[in-house]
Design an enzyme around this catalytic site. Structure first.
Site, PDB file in Angstrom:
ATOM      1  N   VAL A   1     -46.823  -7.053  28.155  1.00  0.00           N
ATOM      2  CA  VAL A   1     -45.755  -6.490  27.174  1.00  0.00           C
ATOM      3  C   VAL A   1     -46.148  -5.470  26.422  1.00  0.00           C
ATOM      4  CG1 VAL A   1     -44.660  -7.540  25.204  1.00  0.00           C
ATOM      5  CG2 VAL A   1     -45.447  -9.182  27.025  1.00  0.00           C
ATOM      6  N   HIS A   2     -45.320  -4.450  26.294  1.00  0.00           N
ATOM      7  CA  HIS A   2     -45.555  -3.207  25.442  1.00  0.00           C
ATOM      8  C   HIS A   2     -44.296  -2.796  24.911  1.00  0.00           C
ATOM      9  CE1 HIS A   2     -45.124  -0.965  28.849  1.00  0.00           C
ATOM     10  NE2 HIS A   2     -44.673   0.131  28.350  1.00  0.00           N
ATOM     11  N   ARG A   3     -43.062  -3.010  25.286  1.00  0.00           N
ATOM     12  CA  ARG A   3     -42.054  -2.338  25.086  1.00  0.00           C
ATOM     13  C   ARG A   3     -41.738  -2.537  23.566  1.00  0.00           C
ATOM     14  NH1 ARG A   3     -40.843   1.273  28.197  1.00  0.00           N
ATOM     15  NH2 ARG A   3     -41.455   0.114  29.872  1.00  0.00           N
TER      16      ARG A   3
ATOM     17  N   ASP B   1     -42.658  -6.290  30.619  1.00  0.00           N
ATOM     18  CA  ASP B   1     -41.475  -5.566  30.189  1.00  0.00           C
ATOM     19  C   ASP B   1     -41.566  -4.010  30.686  1.00  0.00           C
ATOM     20  OD1 ASP B   1     -43.318  -4.823  28.584  1.00  0.00           O
ATOM     21  OD2 ASP B   1     -42.412  -5.576  26.711  1.00  0.00           O
TER      22      ASP B   1
END
Ligand code: UD1
Ligand code: UDP
Length: 355
Positions: A202-204, A277
């Site tokens: 997850v990094h968005r 993501d």
């Protein structure tokens, strides 16, 4: 020909590796690292593993707000271009480093070549979408990975200098898959058996910078009856701590630092499913035939969804849980991202334009 290539963020190191290898056979390449990503596990590891030449310039820009980061890059890249006077500037993907490289070159009347052109999420709240649209509109040569990307450009009136060459990430994956198989010890290190774990990233910004969404994702992970391996992006680690979610995720989820590309390929190919993501990981999951649960409401990589290998669940707790339980891959895959010869085709087109 003299080519300045501008990179700065993790996925760009992976994308530039196969292209750089081939264009250096015939041209002089000057590699500029903006310093957007700077932690050793977000940057150095890729240069070492993928044999990417040491950057000729590291601009050391680091983190900042959108305008601050992009503006500082623009100032420093322009200085390099004025000094080096390249024939073309090569930019990759959709990060702030992409936009700054393209803008600096375009204003100096240097030809801009965009690798991974034409992608659209049609969501202008994403900084990446702004970067894609502007970069494409000031590019002279646009290397698209898919027919959809070519169509997107056509719909915006861009038809000249557009080539569907396939996706350079296929080239990177094909080149490194066997090496990863032989070299990576990550399954043993983490005590994992093939197909007995899920892999999550997850990094968005839309997920990390929103407490409600990140909490919903964390709850879905913690409530899942599965072992989840979660190499955590520094941005996400920062927000998990800030929102007091760090301890909550450490139940069935094993949070590890970001991993190198070879370990990532090994984890992806042995995961039962991938939850992400990331743009690149949606594609890699498809290429490897691993079902992908995408923590977004839209995607640029529509083919992965159309072909039944990817499902969009946003940050919705129920949808994530349901996909973890029930999502299966489809029966077959087409080679929608090409056959691994994108870098070769890019090099040929660049050479042809020179003559
Ligand atoms: C950037 C790209 C995104 C891409 C992603 C790949 C933009 C607008 N976004 O997002 O499109 O998918 O890279 O991973 O260009 N940080 C560190 N160490 C690092 C790098 C970042 O601690 O080496 C932390 C900092 O707190 C920083 C935050 O992560 O503020 C975000 O970094 P940034 O490069 O601005 O954006 P990404 O989320 O990495
Ligand atoms: N990746 C990696 N280690 C990690 C996470 C990702 O090597 O811990 C690789 C991944 O396999 C893919 C690329 O980084 O090749 C994707 O980058 P990221 O998810 O950061 O950005 P995006 O593709 O969303 O722009």
């Amino acid at each position: 020909m003299k080519i300045v290539s501008v990179v700065g963020a993790r996925p760009q190191f992976i994308k530039c590796a196969p292209v750089s290898r081939i264009i250096r056979e015939q041209h002089e390449e000057i590699l500029v690292h903006t310093g957007q990503h700077y932690d050793p596990k977000m940057s150095d590891v890729f240069f070492e593993e993928l044999d990417i030449p040491k950057p000729d310039y590291n601009l050391g820009i680091g983190s900042g707000t959108q305008g601050e980061q992009t503006g500082k890059m623009l100032i420093e890249i322009e200085k390099v271009l004025l000094k080096e006077k390249p024939d073309i500037v090569l930019v990759y993907g959709d990060t702030n480093s992409t936009l700054a490289g393209a803008l600096a070159a375009s204003k100096l009347h240097i030809k801009v070549t965009h690798v991974e052109a034409g992608l659209r999420s049609f969501d202008r709240t994403m900084p990446e979408e702004i970067n894609r649209v502007i970069t494409d509109h000031i590019s002279n040569i646009l290397f698209c990975p898919t027919d959809t990307a070519v169509m997107n450009l056509k719909n915006e009136g861009i038809t000249e200098g557009v080539y569907n060459v396939g996706d350079v990430m296929v080239d990177a994956l094909k080149y490194n898959q066997k090496i990863a198989e032989e070299k990576s010890t990550i399954l043993q290190d983490l005590n994992l058996n093939p197909k007995e774990f899920l892999l999550a990233t997850v990094h968005r910004a839309s997920n990390t910078d929103n407490k409600e969404k990140l909490s919903s994702i964390v709850k879905a992970f913690s409530d899942a009856e599965a072992t989840i391996i979660f190499p955590v992006h520094p941005r996400t680690k920062k927000y998990l701590k800030e929102y007091d979610l760090w301890e909550k995720i450490l139940t069935n989820t094993k949070v590890i630092p970001p991993v190198g590309y070879l370990d990532m390929l090994k984890l992806e190919s042995n995961a039962r499913k991938v939850i992400t993501d990331s743009g690149g990981i949606q594609k890699e999951a498809y290429m490897l035939g691993i079902p992908c649960i995408t923590l977004r409401d839209n995607t640029e990589w529509v083919e992965t969804v159309e072909e039944g290998w990817n499902i969009l669940v946003g940050a919705n707790y129920e949808k994530i849980g349901d996909a973890i339980e029930n999502l299966e891959g489809a029966d077959r895959r087409n080679s929608v991202f090409g056959d691994g010869s994108a870098s070769e085709k890019i090099s040929q087109k660049i050479n042809a334009r020179e003559t």
